[in-house]
Every structure is written in structure tokens, then in C-alpha cells.
Design an enzyme around this catalytic site. Structure first.
Site, PDB file in Angstrom:
ATOM      1  N   SER A 130      -4.232  -8.526  -0.995  1.00 21.76           N
ATOM      2  CA  SER A 130      -5.381  -8.690  -0.100  1.00 21.76           C
ATOM      3  C   SER A 130      -6.344  -9.655  -0.764  1.00 21.76           C
ATOM      4  O   SER A 130      -6.299  -9.863  -1.985  1.00 21.76           O
ATOM      5  CB  SER A 130      -6.068  -7.337   0.127  1.00 21.76           C
ATOM      6  OG  SER A 130      -7.321  -7.496   0.776  1.00 21.76           O
ATOM      7  N   TYR A 172     -10.200   0.836  -2.049  1.00 24.56           N
ATOM      8  CA  TYR A 172      -9.287  -0.182  -1.545  1.00 24.56           C
ATOM      9  C   TYR A 172      -9.137  -1.321  -2.549  1.00 24.56           C
ATOM     10  O   TYR A 172      -8.016  -1.784  -2.827  1.00 24.56           O
ATOM     11  CB  TYR A 172      -9.799  -0.712  -0.209  1.00 24.56           C
ATOM     12  CG  TYR A 172      -8.859  -1.665   0.480  1.00 24.56           C
ATOM     13  CD1 TYR A 172      -7.738  -1.196   1.151  1.00 24.56           C
ATOM     14  CD2 TYR A 172      -9.092  -3.036   0.469  1.00 24.56           C
ATOM     15  CE1 TYR A 172      -6.871  -2.063   1.794  1.00 24.56           C
ATOM     16  CE2 TYR A 172      -8.235  -3.918   1.106  1.00 24.56           C
ATOM     17  CZ  TYR A 172      -7.121  -3.438   1.769  1.00 24.56           C
ATOM     18  OH  TYR A 172      -6.258  -4.313   2.395  1.00 24.56           O
TER      19      TYR A 172
END
Length: 253
Positions: A145, A158
Site C-alpha cells: 500500500s 494498517y
């Protein structure tokens, strides 16, 4: 015999999180390119919707956070195909943004179960099969990501998980060399899926403001993963970032 037959067939890739979003787009791109695709996810109905009755789709519903289910799922895939050529380690979840002291421990553990343990378990199962099969080798692609590089506000769980994905990618790249196993990572920024839909309406920025962000078609992610997986064994995309051109990444924070 199963392995000899499999070698004369299309290459096969396992895609986790194939029931929606990036996983669905990638699965459909690979099916469109003639690959055999094992679609993995917790909801069988969603996987069947992704497959759209394609003869090259293999529906394998299981929870990537369950060690026994992962081993059984990969064994089933190998029984069907005789080998595994590639894995797109894509399944992932995120928590609602909040300072770390406001994040429930149970929410943290749930995220770790999918984003870290799930990625490890699926890589472990795929690596083991790729190491044992003949001809030996294969390719693992991890979904990182933008958060593997720079965080969003209130995203400690996250962001930690995506930094862990980068560590796994580097370790597998090293450990896979003797066995012909390549590993790369795609870091995605603001692909338009249900998960990323809030980006277009307004999300918290580093200065505390709320603002909409640019997004891109998820098909650009799918075509990039397909390119990575289609390279010959002597070539590898180690890391690639695919993002909406105008999203706040360079200069973020």
C-alpha cells in the site's frame, strides 16, 4: 501424472480476497488473459460472482487467518492443478481511523489476523508448494500500500501491517532464490473500489483538514499485477507503486 498434465495447461494463480475490490478486478483480468485462477475468500457467493461461471475459475472459500483452512485450501488447489505458478497475496482489511489509544485491542488483533498472519500463512503455503513441485519455482506478489511508505492520520494498525508486508516481500525474495521463487510487491494508492470510495468524497489530511482525493480505475492495478505475474522466471518487478496521479503521496505528511 497430474503435474505433467498441469504443465501443458495455462498457468495458475491463487488470488486471495477475490470476492471484491482489487482481488475481483485482478481475478477477472487473469481469467480474461487465459490463466487458471483459484479465487480465495470467506464468502463463496462473492467468489462465484467474480468467477462468472468461467471454466478456468476454481472457487476455494476459506479464511486466510485460519492456519488449518489455509493448508487445506492450498492442498485442494494443488490437487486440482498439480502445481501453483503464482500467488497474489491480496486479502486485507482496515480499521476506522483513530489515535492508537482509541483503537480497541480486538480490532487490532482482527486486522493482524488478516493483514499479517493471513499474508504469512498464504505465502508459507504457496512457497512450500512451489519449492516441492517439478519444475520448481513460482512467483508471489504481495499487495502492499502507499501506507507501506507513508501513513495516513490515525492509521497505526494498517500502516504497521503494510510495513510488515514489505518485510515479508524482501525476506521471500531472498529465501526464494535457491528455489526459483520470485517475490514482488505492488503498492496501490486510491484505486476506486468500495473500500476506497470515501477517498473521492473526503478524508482526513495530515494537517487535520478533510478533503477529497483523486482516484483511479482499479483496472490499472489489475493490468499491473498481470504484467508482474507474466514475466519470465529470470525477471521480477521487486516493488511498484500504482496510484492516482494527483493523490497526495509525494509530500504527504
Amino acid at each position: 501424472m497430474a503435474q505433467r498434465v498441469a504443465q501443458n495447461m495455462a498457468q495458475g494463480i491463487v488470488i486471495t480476497g477475490a470476492g471484491s475490490g482489487i482481488g475481483r478486478a485482478c481475478a477477472q483480468a487473469f481469467l480474461g488473459a487465459g490463466w487458471r485462477v483459484a479465487l480465495v475468500g470467506r464468502r463463496e457467493a462473492n467468489l462465484r460472482e467474480t468467477a462468472n461461471a468461467d471454466a478456468n475459475a476454481l472457487i476455494v472459500p476459506f479464511d486466510v487467518a485460519d492456519p488449518g483452512a489455509v493448508d487445506a485450501g492450498f492442498a485442494s488447489i494443488t490437487d486440482n492443478w498439480g502445481r501453483i505458478d503464482a500467488l497474489f497475496n491480496n486479502a486485507g482489511i482496515f480499521n476506522k481511523g483513530a489515535p492508537i489509544d482509541e483503537i480497541a485491542v480486538d480490532d487490532w488483533l482482527a486486522l493482524c489476523g488478516v493483514n499479517i498472519s493471513g499474508m504469512f500463512l498464504c505465502a508459507r503455503a504457496a512457497f512450500g508448494q512451489m519449492r516441492r513441485q517439478s519444475p520448481q519455482g513460482g512467483r508471489i506478489i504481495n499487495n502492499g500500500s502507499i501506507s507501506a511508505h507513508v501513513p495516513r492520520p490515525g492509521s497505526a494498525p494498517y500502516t504497521m501491517s503494510k510495513h510488515a508486508a514489505t518485510g515479508l516481500t524482501k525476506s521471500l525474495s531472498l529465501d526464494g532464490r535457491p528455489f526459483g521463487i520470485a517475490c514482488g510487491q505492488i503498492d496501490v494508492g486510491n484505486a476506486m473500489t468500495d473500500m476506497a470510495a470515501p477517498m473521492a468524497t473526503g478524508v482526513t489530511q495530515a494537517n487535520g483538514d478533510t478533503a477529497p482525493e483523486a482516484v483511479m480505475d482499479v483496472e490499472h492495478v489489475a493490468s499491473t499485477v498481470l504484467h508482474m505475474a507474466s514475466l519470465p522466471p529470470d525477471a521480477n518487478v521487486q516493488f511498484v507503486t500504482v496510484m492516482a496521479t494527483a493523490m497526495p503521496y509525494i509530500g504527504r505528511g
